[in-house]
Design a protein around this motif. Structure first.
Motif, short mmCIF file in Angstrom:
data_model
loop_
_atom_site.label_atom_id
_atom_site.label_comp_id
_atom_site.label_asym_id
_atom_site.label_seq_id
_atom_site.Cartn_x
_atom_site.Cartn_y
_atom_site.Cartn_z
N UNK A 10 30.71 39.54 43.90
CA UNK A 10 30.09 38.23 43.61
C UNK A 10 29.38 37.78 44.87
N UNK A 11 28.08 37.60 44.76
CA UNK A 11 27.29 37.17 45.92
C UNK A 11 26.30 36.12 45.43
N UNK A 12 26.58 34.83 45.69
CA UNK A 12 25.70 33.78 45.16
C UNK A 12 24.30 33.89 45.74
N UNK A 13 23.30 33.72 44.86
CA UNK A 13 21.90 33.85 45.28
C UNK A 13 21.54 32.85 46.37
N UNK B 103 32.45 37.45 47.37
CA UNK B 103 33.79 38.00 47.14
C UNK B 103 33.71 39.27 46.32
N UNK B 104 34.58 40.20 46.63
CA UNK B 104 34.79 41.33 45.74
C UNK B 104 35.80 40.90 44.67
N UNK B 105 35.77 41.61 43.57
CA UNK B 105 36.80 41.37 42.56
C UNK B 105 37.16 42.69 41.88
N UNK B 106 38.45 42.88 41.73
CA UNK B 106 38.96 44.06 41.01
C UNK B 106 39.19 43.65 39.57
N UNK C 47 36.10 31.58 37.96
CA UNK C 47 35.05 31.87 36.97
C UNK C 47 33.96 32.75 37.55
N UNK C 48 33.71 32.62 38.85
CA UNK C 48 32.70 33.45 39.50
C UNK C 48 33.10 34.91 39.53
N UNK D 79 27.71 37.71 39.54
CA UNK D 79 28.74 38.73 39.69
C UNK D 79 28.15 40.05 39.23
N UNK D 80 28.00 40.98 40.11
CA UNK D 80 27.36 42.22 39.70
C UNK D 80 28.16 43.43 40.16
#
Ligand code: SF4
Ligand code: SF4
Ligand code: SF4
Length: 308
Positions: free
Chosen positions: A94-97, A103-106, A243-244, A304-305
């Motif tokens: 997740x990297x806000x524009x 943040x990374x997320x598993x 949520x992000x 989130x990509x």
């Protein structure tokens, strides 16, 4: 006697709606409205604030589940964009524009205390172990309707879209490893301890201890999954809004408690024919592209990509 999904589909095709009605009418009675925490509930605690995105857990998951590395992206590297028929565990970014904390997320199955995938499945192909609470899929009970992908609020179960007899793929908490006294693959390789395994009460205690020690570190000073969606056995700590990271604010009532059980009553008492599910396979197959498009749209909307 157990009936395979191939036999079921063949029989329905032969006998038509009356047979489907009979099958549906024989479905087991509804479970209780509330599902307690299993006495031996085990799970994962993932702390996004200390994950470095190395993806060692992704490779370890593939090895633990004996799945061939998914190199379909570039033909060389194991870098799946998302969960898929060969990937039960994924790391995303997740990297806000507009800047701000990333943040990374598993992502893997949450092993919900009241799993919507199981509540939505008309043939109980997905079930929750009454002792450990691990949610697993049973091939012989699955008719391939793919309804569990729609009902899961976390978009976890994935299908083999190719073939007549596709499998459902999702994290089953490495239950075969647990039977041998081993820990889940993903938790054995994490260099930072961002993902750990244990009994759910111990994980919850550990999460709360981290919050107490670092009161300004975690989002809302709370553990996602303690009560969200009725509670889950994969618990999350995060320094950015949940949520992000693809963890929706569902509230304390589980999705089945809110929406699904009335549907199951309809299936049972009004005998919505199982044959419709078989027909839905074709519709859902056509929606594969839509599914992928939706995932990309979610990525665009949330920032989130896939971590490549
Ligand atoms: S518990 Fe096992 S199946 Fe689930 S994400 Fe970890 S390694 Fe993969
Ligand atoms: S996260 Fe989805 S697939 Fe996993 S137990 Fe919950 S509803 Fe089922
Ligand atoms: S192994 Fe640990 S640090 Fe590396 S991506 Fe997975 S959870 Fe994050």
């Amino acid at each position: 006697m157990a009936i395979t999904r191939r036999e079921l589909i063949t029989n329905i095709a032969k006998a038509g709606v009356p047979a489907a009605l009979a099958v549906t009418a024989c479905a087991p009675k509804l479970e209780a409205e509330t599902v307690p925490v299993p006495s031996g509930a085990v799970g994962l605690l993932y702390d996004a604030s200390i994950c470095i995105g190395c993806k060692a857990c992704v490779a370890a998951c593939a090895e633990a589940n004996d799945t061939s590395p998914d190199t379909r992206g570039d033909g060389l590297h194991q870098a799946p964009n998302d969960l898929n028929d060969r990937t039960r565990n994924i790391i995303k970014l997740y990297k806000p524009a507009g800047g701000g904390p990333s943040s990374y997320v598993k992502r893997q199955c949450m092993h919900c205390l009241d799993p919507a995938c199981a509540a939505g499945c008309p043939f109980q192909a997905l079930s929750k172990d009454p002792e450990t609470g691990i949610v697993t899929w049973t091939e012989d009970k699955c008719i391939g309707c793919r309804y569990c992908t729609i009902t899961c609020p976390y978009h976890i179960p994935r299908f083999q879209w190719a073939g007549y007899n596709p499998r459902v793929t999702k994290c089953e908490l490495c239950n075969t490893r647990l039977d041998k006294g081993l820990k889940p693959g993903c938790t054995t390789v994490c260099p930072t301890g961002a993902v750990i395994f244990g009994p759910r009460p111990a994980l919850l205690m550990e999460a709360k201890s981290r919050i107490t020690k670092s009161p300004n570190r975690y989002y809302q000073n709370r553990v996602y999954g303690e009560v969200d969606n009725g509670g889950t056995q994969a618990l999350y700590l995060s320094h950015v809004p949940f949520e992000k990271l693809g963890l929706p604010e569902i509230g304390p009532d589980s999705v089945p408690a809110k929406t699904l059980r009335w549907q199951r009553r309809l299936y049972q008492y009004f005998a919505l024919p199982a044959v419709l599910y078989v027909g839905l396979v074709q519709v859902i197959r056509k929606s594969l592209t839509g599914h992928e498009v939706e995932a990309h749209e979610r990525e665009r909307a949330t920032g989130l990509r896939a971590q490549r």
